[in-house]
Structures are given as structure tokens and as C-alpha cells.
Design an enzyme around this catalytic site. Structure first.
Site, PDB file in Angstrom:
ATOM      1  N   MET A  40       0.843  -1.201   0.000  1.00 24.65           N
ATOM      2  CA  MET A  40       0.000   0.000   0.000  1.00 24.65           C
ATOM      3  C   MET A  40       0.874   1.245   0.000  1.00 24.65           C
ATOM      4  O   MET A  40       0.405   2.346   0.320  1.00 24.65           O
ATOM      5  CB  MET A  40      -0.931  -0.012   1.213  1.00 24.65           C
ATOM      6  CG  MET A  40      -1.885  -1.203   1.178  1.00 24.65           C
ATOM      7  SD  MET A  40      -3.386  -0.955   2.133  1.00 24.65           S
ATOM      8  CE  MET A  40      -2.722  -0.787   3.766  1.00 24.65           C
ATOM      9  N   LEU A  43       6.591   3.197   1.572  1.00 22.06           N
ATOM     10  CA  LEU A  43       7.525   2.072   1.676  1.00 22.06           C
ATOM     11  C   LEU A  43       8.622   2.331   2.708  1.00 22.06           C
ATOM     12  O   LEU A  43       9.135   3.441   2.832  1.00 22.06           O
ATOM     13  CB  LEU A  43       8.154   1.787   0.305  1.00 22.06           C
ATOM     14  CG  LEU A  43       7.161   1.427  -0.806  1.00 22.06           C
ATOM     15  CD1 LEU A  43       7.900   1.118  -2.106  1.00 22.06           C
ATOM     16  CD2 LEU A  43       6.261   0.258  -0.414  1.00 22.06           C
ATOM     17  N   HIS A  47       9.138  -3.382   3.669  1.00 21.84           N
ATOM     18  CA  HIS A  47       8.720  -3.603   2.277  1.00 21.84           C
ATOM     19  C   HIS A  47       9.938  -3.895   1.395  1.00 21.84           C
ATOM     20  O   HIS A  47       9.910  -4.788   0.547  1.00 21.84           O
ATOM     21  CB  HIS A  47       8.055  -2.348   1.697  1.00 21.84           C
ATOM     22  CG  HIS A  47       6.809  -1.905   2.369  1.00 21.84           C
ATOM     23  ND1 HIS A  47       6.734  -0.731   3.085  1.00 21.84           N
ATOM     24  CD2 HIS A  47       5.569  -2.458   2.434  1.00 21.84           C
ATOM     25  CE1 HIS A  47       5.499  -0.565   3.537  1.00 21.84           C
ATOM     26  NE2 HIS A  47       4.776  -1.607   3.161  1.00 21.84           N
ATOM     27  N   LYS A 162       4.993 -10.120   9.050  1.00 24.37           N
ATOM     28  CA  LYS A 162       4.463  -9.056   9.912  1.00 24.37           C
ATOM     29  C   LYS A 162       2.933  -9.119   9.973  1.00 24.37           C
ATOM     30  O   LYS A 162       2.325  -8.922  11.005  1.00 24.37           O
ATOM     31  CB  LYS A 162       4.939  -7.709   9.358  1.00 24.37           C
ATOM     32  CG  LYS A 162       4.108  -6.503   9.674  1.00 24.37           C
ATOM     33  CD  LYS A 162       4.394  -5.991  11.045  1.00 24.37           C
ATOM     34  CE  LYS A 162       3.764  -4.673  11.378  1.00 24.37           C
ATOM     35  NZ  LYS A 162       2.499  -4.359  10.807  1.00 24.37           N
ATOM     36  N   SER A 198       6.388  -0.367  10.214  1.00 28.70           N
ATOM     37  CA  SER A 198       5.036  -0.270   9.670  1.00 28.70           C
ATOM     38  C   SER A 198       4.838   1.134   9.115  1.00 28.70           C
ATOM     39  O   SER A 198       5.344   2.112   9.697  1.00 28.70           O
ATOM     40  CB  SER A 198       4.009  -0.517  10.785  1.00 28.70           C
ATOM     41  OG  SER A 198       2.735  -0.040  10.391  1.00 28.70           O
ATOM     42  N   SER A 199       4.102   1.232   8.030  1.00 31.81           N
ATOM     43  CA  SER A 199       3.825   2.552   7.445  1.00 31.81           C
ATOM     44  C   SER A 199       3.106   3.443   8.448  1.00 31.81           C
ATOM     45  O   SER A 199       3.220   4.666   8.412  1.00 31.81           O
ATOM     46  CB  SER A 199       2.959   2.415   6.187  1.00 31.81           C
ATOM     47  OG  SER A 199       3.592   1.562   5.264  1.00 31.81           O
TER      48      SER A 199
HETATM   49  P1  AMP Z   1       1.450  -2.990   3.427  1.00 25.05           P
HETATM   50  O1  AMP Z   1       1.973  -1.905   2.554  1.00 25.05           O
HETATM   51  O2  AMP Z   1       1.390  -2.631   4.871  1.00 25.05           O
HETATM   52  O3  AMP Z   1       0.200  -3.621   2.895  1.00 25.05           O
HETATM   53  O4  AMP Z   1       2.561  -4.138   3.377  1.00 25.05           O
HETATM   54  C1  AMP Z   1       2.954  -4.691   2.145  1.00 25.05           C
HETATM   55  C2  AMP Z   1       3.724  -5.962   2.433  1.00 25.05           C
HETATM   56  O5  AMP Z   1       4.887  -5.653   3.199  1.00 25.05           O
HETATM   57  C3  AMP Z   1       2.907  -6.972   3.240  1.00 25.05           C
HETATM   58  O6  AMP Z   1       3.133  -8.268   2.738  1.00 25.05           O
HETATM   59  C4  AMP Z   1       3.459  -6.796   4.623  1.00 25.05           C
HETATM   60  O7  AMP Z   1       3.339  -7.946   5.439  1.00 25.05           O
HETATM   61  C5  AMP Z   1       4.914  -6.485   4.340  1.00 25.05           C
HETATM   62  N1  AMP Z   1       5.529  -5.798   5.475  1.00 25.05           N
HETATM   63  C6  AMP Z   1       5.075  -4.679   6.089  1.00 25.05           C
HETATM   64  N2  AMP Z   1       5.859  -4.365   7.151  1.00 25.05           N
HETATM   65  C7  AMP Z   1       6.825  -5.313   7.200  1.00 25.05           C
HETATM   66  C8  AMP Z   1       7.930  -5.553   8.069  1.00 25.05           C
HETATM   67  N3  AMP Z   1       8.205  -4.763   9.114  1.00 25.05           N
HETATM   68  N4  AMP Z   1       8.723  -6.625   7.820  1.00 25.05           N
HETATM   69  C9  AMP Z   1       8.449  -7.445   6.772  1.00 25.05           C
HETATM   70  N5  AMP Z   1       7.416  -7.267   5.922  1.00 25.05           N
HETATM   71  C10 AMP Z   1       6.614  -6.223   6.123  1.00 25.05           C
END
Ligand code: AMP
Length: 293
Positions: A40, A43, A47, A162, A198-199
């Protein structure tokens, strides 16, 4: 469609399909042709760990950046979700991924996401843990992920541990719908103090940010205490949850130890098990988990 030196930004499904057709021929023996990293945006290094792994393992890598309205509830943070597109492109370019797919909401849901066909995973996976606090969330996730798979036709897709429940549900969807790709889980990337990247962390105040590592400390405490056998798993979860909830900034949503495949709650500590937590810290909802093998 816009282009940069090495990373192309594609905004429409039609252009994405043309690109996919252009890399149709089989790749080097043993190396997947197309890897997808759905995100989403906003980044961070979590990510980018997925993206770098995909770049190492696949001939062509697509990073999708789409804040999916279908997975947000009416009172959730869809509007407040951080969006840092120019910086994201720069990071993706540096990591060497070939394409960023960045569709508008109207590309993916021309008639509105409310009336679109949805993919519903089994309730025992989707209705507990985060699903209990975010009704319909995982249906939004599985629907958009299946759409991305259908548009990109990746050979491999990368997801972070995560979001452990999300990863479990996507693996299950892939298996149940016989999707022709591999789902790869990637371990959680953390800050020095243990906070999972986390974002949403940018929305924490400085006091909340200092407190936020308590989530990871709680998970470690549950792991150590429950495996030591000094107290029952139930007691450990109760004590740890209570301690977290008493900290002024925290409002605990759940703290559970589950089977890592079925996500069924465990009565006694075992290996493997996954300990999962979700809490609101001020107005920011954070989740984390610890896989014990
Ligand atoms: P998101 O943008 O939050 O939907 O995350 C996109 C992808 O990145 C998802 O598969 C998340 O699980 C992964 N992700 C987010 N934060 C982390 C993190 N701290 N470590 C590893 N993967 C992550």
C-alpha cells in the site's frame, strides 16, 4: 504511463497486461519469470526487504502500490493512510525492480468497491484476531490480491510475516483456488528496539513511539514464560495482556497464541506456535506477532 531510467510506472490494467505479455517467454531455467510484491506504499525497509528478495530471485519484479479502500472499514484510516509516492518510486528504483503498478481506485473498482465481486476465505481464518476488530477486512485483502494476481500473473508473490494472519489467509486462498503461483513469506523487519516497521508508525507521537516497543517485549515475554512451564499459557497471556493494557497509551485488542497453520487458539504452549498481538496506541492501530518454532 510514466517512465524513469530503470523503473516504469504503470497505471492501467491494459498497460500492465501489455507489459506482462512482453515478458511472456520462459526465463532462465529454475528462475521464476515474474515476482510480485503487493504493497500500500509509504515504503520502508520492511517492504524493501521483500522487494530485494524478489529482485534476487526473479527475472522481473513488479511492486504494486495501491491503498485498497475495500479493506478499510468506514471509520478506519483510509484517508489518513500515509502516501509518499515519489519517495516510494526512488526506493523501488534503487532496489532494481522493473515496474511499479500504481492504479487509481477507479481502475480496480470501476463500479465502486461496494458492488464488486468479492473473494471470501474461510470464516475460521478471517473472523478471528484482526477479523474480529475489522469486519470485512480480509475479504478486501483477498479480493484485491486475487485481482492483482489476475492482472500480473506472477510466478511468485512475496508477503511479510508481519501480517501473519493475512499471509496465512493468502496461502489458503491460493491453495483452495489452485492459483498457479508460489506464495513466499518473509520474516518481519524491526527497529533496534524491536518495534516492527510499519507505514503507520509515522502517525505515532514521540511518546507513543517510545512506548511502542512494548508490543514486541510482550510477545517475547509470552514466549519465554509460556515455554518455561512456570505458568499456564492462559495465565501468561492474561498477565501480559493486562500489563500492556494498563499502560496509559495502550488499548489492547487481542493477545493470543495460535497454531500457525489453522490460527486456532492454543490451550497449552507448543512449538510451532505463533503469538499475535494487536493494540491501539493513541489513535494508531499496531499489530505484531512472533513465530516460535
Ligand atoms: P502494506 O503496505 O502494509 O500492505 O505491506 C505490504 C507488504 O509488506 C505486506 O506483505 C506486509 O506484510 C509487508 N511488510 C510490512 N511491514 C513489514 C515488516 N516490518 N517486515 C516485513 N514485511 C513487512
Amino acid at each position: 504511463m510514466r517512465s524513469s531510467t530503470e523503473t516504469r510506472v504503470i497505471e492501467t490494467i491494459a498497460d500492465m497486461r501489455v507489459w506482462r505479455e512482453s515478458v511472456r517467454q520462459p526465463g532462465e531455467k529454475g528462475k521464476p519469470q515474474v515476482g510480485l510484491v503487493p504493497t500500500m506504499g509509504a515504503l520502508h525497509d520492511g517492504h524493501m526487504t521483500l522487494v530485494r528478495k524478489a529482485v534476487r530471485e526473479c527475472r522481473h519484479v513488479v511492486v504494486s502500490i495501491f491503498v485498497n479502500p475495500m479493506q478499510f472499514g468506514p471509520n478506519e484510516d483510509f484517508d489518513r493512510y500515509p502516501r509518499t509516492f515519489e519517495n516510494d518510486i526512488q526506493l523501488v528504483r534503487e532496489a532494481g525492480a522493473e515496474v511499479v503498478f500504481h492504479p487509481a481506485v477507479t481502475q480496480l473498482y470501476p463500479d465502486g468497491h461496494g458492488v464488486a465481486t468479492k473473494v471470501v476465505a474461510p470464516g475460521e481464518l478471517t473472523e478471528r484476531l484482526c477479523g474480529q476488530h475489522r469486519p470485512g477486512h480480509f475479504t478486501g485483502v483477498t479480493t484485491v490480491v486475487l485481482k492483482l494476481f489476475s492482472i500480473m500473473q506472477p510466478d511468485v508473490a512475496y508477503f511479510g510475516e508481519k501480517d501473519f494472519q493475512q499471509l496465512t489467509i493468502i496461502k489458503r486462498m491460493s491453495k483452495d483456488l489452485d492459483l498457479p503461483l508460489d506464495i513466499v513469506g518473509v520474516p518481519t523487519v524491526r527497529e533496534i528496539d524491536g518495534l516492527a516497521l510499519s507505514s503507520r508508525n509515522v502517525n505515532l507521537t514521540s511518546t507513543e513511539r517510545k512506548r511502542a516497543s512494548e508490543l514486541y517485549k510482550t510477545l517475547c515475554f509470552v514466549r519465554e514464560e509460556s515455554l518455561s512451564g512456570r505458568r499456564t499459557l492462559e495465565e501468561v497471556l492474561h498477565v501480559a495482556g493486562d500489563r500492556l493494557n494498563k499502560m496509559p497509551e495502550f488499548s489492547l485488542q487481542y493477545l493470543e497464541a495460535c497454531d500457525p497453520i489453522t490460527l486456532a487458539p492454543l490451550k497449552t504452549a507448543q512449538t510451532p506456535m505463533v503469538i499475535l498481538v494487536a493494540a491501539k496506541l493513541g489513535s494508531v492501530r499496531l499489530i505484531d506477532n512472533l513465530l516460535v518454532t
